[in-house]
Design an enzyme around this catalytic site. Structure first.
Site, PDB file in Angstrom:
ATOM      1  CD  GLU A   1      -3.230  -0.956   1.779  1.00  0.00           C
ATOM      2  OE1 GLU A   1      -3.423  -0.164   2.740  1.00  0.00           O
ATOM      3  OE2 GLU A   1      -4.186  -2.040   1.753  1.00  0.00           O
TER       4      GLU A   1
ATOM      5  CD  GLU B   1      -3.559  -5.789   2.799  1.00  0.00           C
ATOM      6  OE1 GLU B   1      -4.365  -5.220   3.415  1.00  0.00           O
ATOM      7  OE2 GLU B   1      -2.378  -5.607   3.116  1.00  0.00           O
TER       8      GLU B   1
ATOM      9  CD  GLN C   1      -4.156  -9.436   8.669  1.00  0.00           C
ATOM     10  OE1 GLN C   1      -3.422  -9.815   9.580  1.00  0.00           O
ATOM     11  NE2 GLN C   1      -4.123  -8.200   8.059  1.00  0.00           N
TER      12      GLN C   1
HETATM   13  O1  AHR Z   1      -5.372  -6.015   6.608  1.00  0.00           O
HETATM   14  C1  AHR Z   1      -5.560  -4.875   7.398  1.00  0.00           C
HETATM   15  C2  AHR Z   1      -4.643  -3.644   6.653  1.00  0.00           C
HETATM   16  O2  AHR Z   1      -5.286  -3.370   5.697  1.00  0.00           O
HETATM   17  C3  AHR Z   1      -3.072  -4.088   6.331  1.00  0.00           C
HETATM   18  O3  AHR Z   1      -2.155  -3.645   7.030  1.00  0.00           O
HETATM   19  C4  AHR Z   1      -3.182  -2.765   4.998  1.00  0.00           C
HETATM   20  O4  AHR Z   1      -2.351  -3.018   4.102  1.00  0.00           O
HETATM   21  C5  AHR Z   1      -4.389  -2.654   4.703  1.00  0.00           C
HETATM   22  O5  AHR Z   1      -5.020  -1.355   4.724  1.00  0.00           O
END
Ligand code: AHR
Length: 514
Positions: free
Chosen positions: A195, A318, A367
């Protein structure tokens, strides 16, 4: 489709349209043996965030669970079962503040740091590079390491790669040997920042893509360890980012990332509860989830302009639903429950990735443990497998299987005059010749009948498995861990040469044809 529709006004003032549909005709074309659904689409993401690493994978020595060192083995076993192909680490936003040399060597001498991104807690660095690679080895998955571009240096990343991947004599490889690992680890997947448009350095696409080139030049390919370098990519529909990366980096990257989260309400300030939502909010959540189809299509189209041979992978590293945290938990820990709705989100998103597997080669659910759309939730010794976990269990049959293209017109699921496709599907053929079809019915009330002609495929029998529940808000809890679980599904049969099935409301079904 010829649909007969009746509009009812529900008590809550919600207008819902119920359709009595005909059977959905699905046509399966013969697949291209070279078009494989990369198993890495079924990857996961584990950040130093809340209770994912600490008190998730990596537990207190006193905790009464099976462990290797401090790695929790009941979790490892559960992840082996769903064939996790890769694990992305150490972040996320944490990656761009992480200095890998703080996480090697004797644990009692490792410096502590403050995790400024996630709850301001003290990180003791007891889980570092060697511990992560041991975890991956136990799971039997590929490590995917995200390097620090935001607050790191080119030298720091170059040395991390050398430390892990070089077999030659050097100060870095000697240090690795001193820390107990004579062999090179040969880590292939390497993220160059995370990011970078936001928590990873707040850069413009133009600035980042120049930085990428500096970092990438010195992240060397050591003997037998060619890197798959993944550039930090777009935030959802930032198509300019993808255009700039393809133009300025092009084939110098193996993959380009994309991040997109499903926010139930669409409002980051008040995202909505994980366990308590109305039908209208469910509809909005699924509409937001289905936005992934548009994102992947449009980012892929830009990539196609610069890379028609599809050499550069789209890496959705993600994704998942992001709700408000569970009441009473640390807001910086992103702990949320996981309902039947999450299962429908997982099944739908994985169908989208399968159907775009010509470009999408890696993806990571955010996650794995105790954070966002988790596979597993823990409470001290107890652990539960979430509905999302069960979807990954059902869908593992698609890993590295030959993609089978399908065409059909979905009936609508409509609320308040707005519609989304109620049905989404993907299919593949595994190495033994078995065909798997994963079907998700998003309609919370109506089953969908399907009839499928499978051109060029021979099969004799069909069996199936299903994940469903009485209510969309149903969850697994520490008291009732098997509330939502996979069951045998007997609603499909062979009729002549056709596959005929009825897919229950709010369900994920995976059929096996042999
Ligand atoms: O997954 C949580 C957060 O979401 C991560 O750290 C980031 O990459 C995204 O904004």
């Amino acid at each position: 489709m010829n649909l007969k529709k009746i509009t009812l006004t529900a008590l809550a003032g919600l207008t819902a349209t119920f359709s009595f549909s005909q059977t959905v005709n699905i046509t399966a074309k013969a697949g291209d043996p070279n078009r494989i659904i990369d198993r890495n689409i079924y990857g996961h993401f584990s950040e130093h965030l809340g209770r994912c690493i600490y008190d998730g994978f990596w537990v207190s020595p006193d905790l009464n669970v099976p462990k290797k060192d401090r790695i929790r083995l009941d979790i490892v076993d559960a992840l082996k079962k769903i064939k996790v192909p890769n694990l992305r680490w150490p972040g996320g936003c944490f990656a761009d503040e992480y200095h890998w040399r703080d996480g090697i060597g004797p644990r009692d001498q490792r410096p502590k740091m403050v995790n400024t991104n996630w709850g301001g807690v003290t990180e003791d660095n007891s889980f570092g590079t060697h511990e992560f690679l041991e975890l991956c080895e136990l799971i039997g998955c590929e490590p995917y390491i995200a390097g620090n571009v935001g607050s790191g240096t080119v030298e720091e990343m170059a040395k991390w790669v050398e430390y892990l991947n070089s077999s030659a004599e050097s100060p870095m490889t000697n240090l690795r040997k001193q820390n107990g690992h004579p062999e090179a680890y040969k880590v292939k997947f390497w993220g160059v920042g995370n990011e970078s448009w936001g928590c990873g350095g707040d850069m413009t696409a133009e600035f980042y893509t120049d930085q990428y080139k500096r970092y990438a030049v010195y992240a060397r390919n050591y003997k037998d360890a060619p890197l798959k370098k993944i550039a930090s990519g777009a935030n959802s529909d930032d198509y300019h980012w993808t255009e700039t990366a393809m133009k300025n980096i092009g084939r110098r990257m193996w993959g380009l990332s994309l991040h997109y989260y499903t926010i139930p309400t669409g409002d980051w300030g008040k995202k909505g509860s994980a366990t308590s939502f109305t039908d209208a909010e469910y509809f909005k959540t699924m509409k937001n989830c289905l936005h992934m189809e548009e994102l992947v299509t449009k980012h892929s189209a830009i990539m196609d302009k610069y890379d028609p041979e599809k050499k550069v992978a789209l890496v959705v590293d993600e994704w998942g639903v992001w709700t408000d945290v569970e009441p009473g938990t640390n807001p910086g820990f992103l702990y949320q429950q996981n309902s039947m709705r999450d299962a429908l989100i997982a099944g739908t998103t994985l169908n989208i990735f399968n159907n775009h597997s010509d470009r999408v080669k890696v993806a990571s659910l955010a996650q794995s443990i105790n954070v966002l759309q988790s596979l597993i939730l823990t409470d001290r010794e107890k652990m539960i497998l979430t509905p999302t976990y069960h979807v990954f269990d059902l869908y593992k049959v698609h890993q590295d299987a030959e993609y089978i293209p399908l065409s059909f017109t979905s009936p609508d699921y409509s609320v308040d005059g707005k519609s989304i496709p109620a049905l989404n599907v993907s299919a593949s053929k595994d190495k033994s010749g078995a065909i798997h079809i994963s079907l998700v019915n998003l309609d919370p009330a109506k089953p969908i009948k399907i009839q499928t002609a499978l051109e060029g495929q021979s099969w004799k029998s069909v069996s199936g498995q299903i994940l469903t529940s009485a209510k969309l808000t149903d969850i697994n809890t520490f008291d009732k861990p098997n509330n939502i679980h996979i069951e045998k599904y007997a609603g499909a049969k062979k009729q002549g040469s056709q596959l005929v099935a009825e897919i229950p409301a709010k369900s994920v079904v995976v059929l096996e044809l042999k």
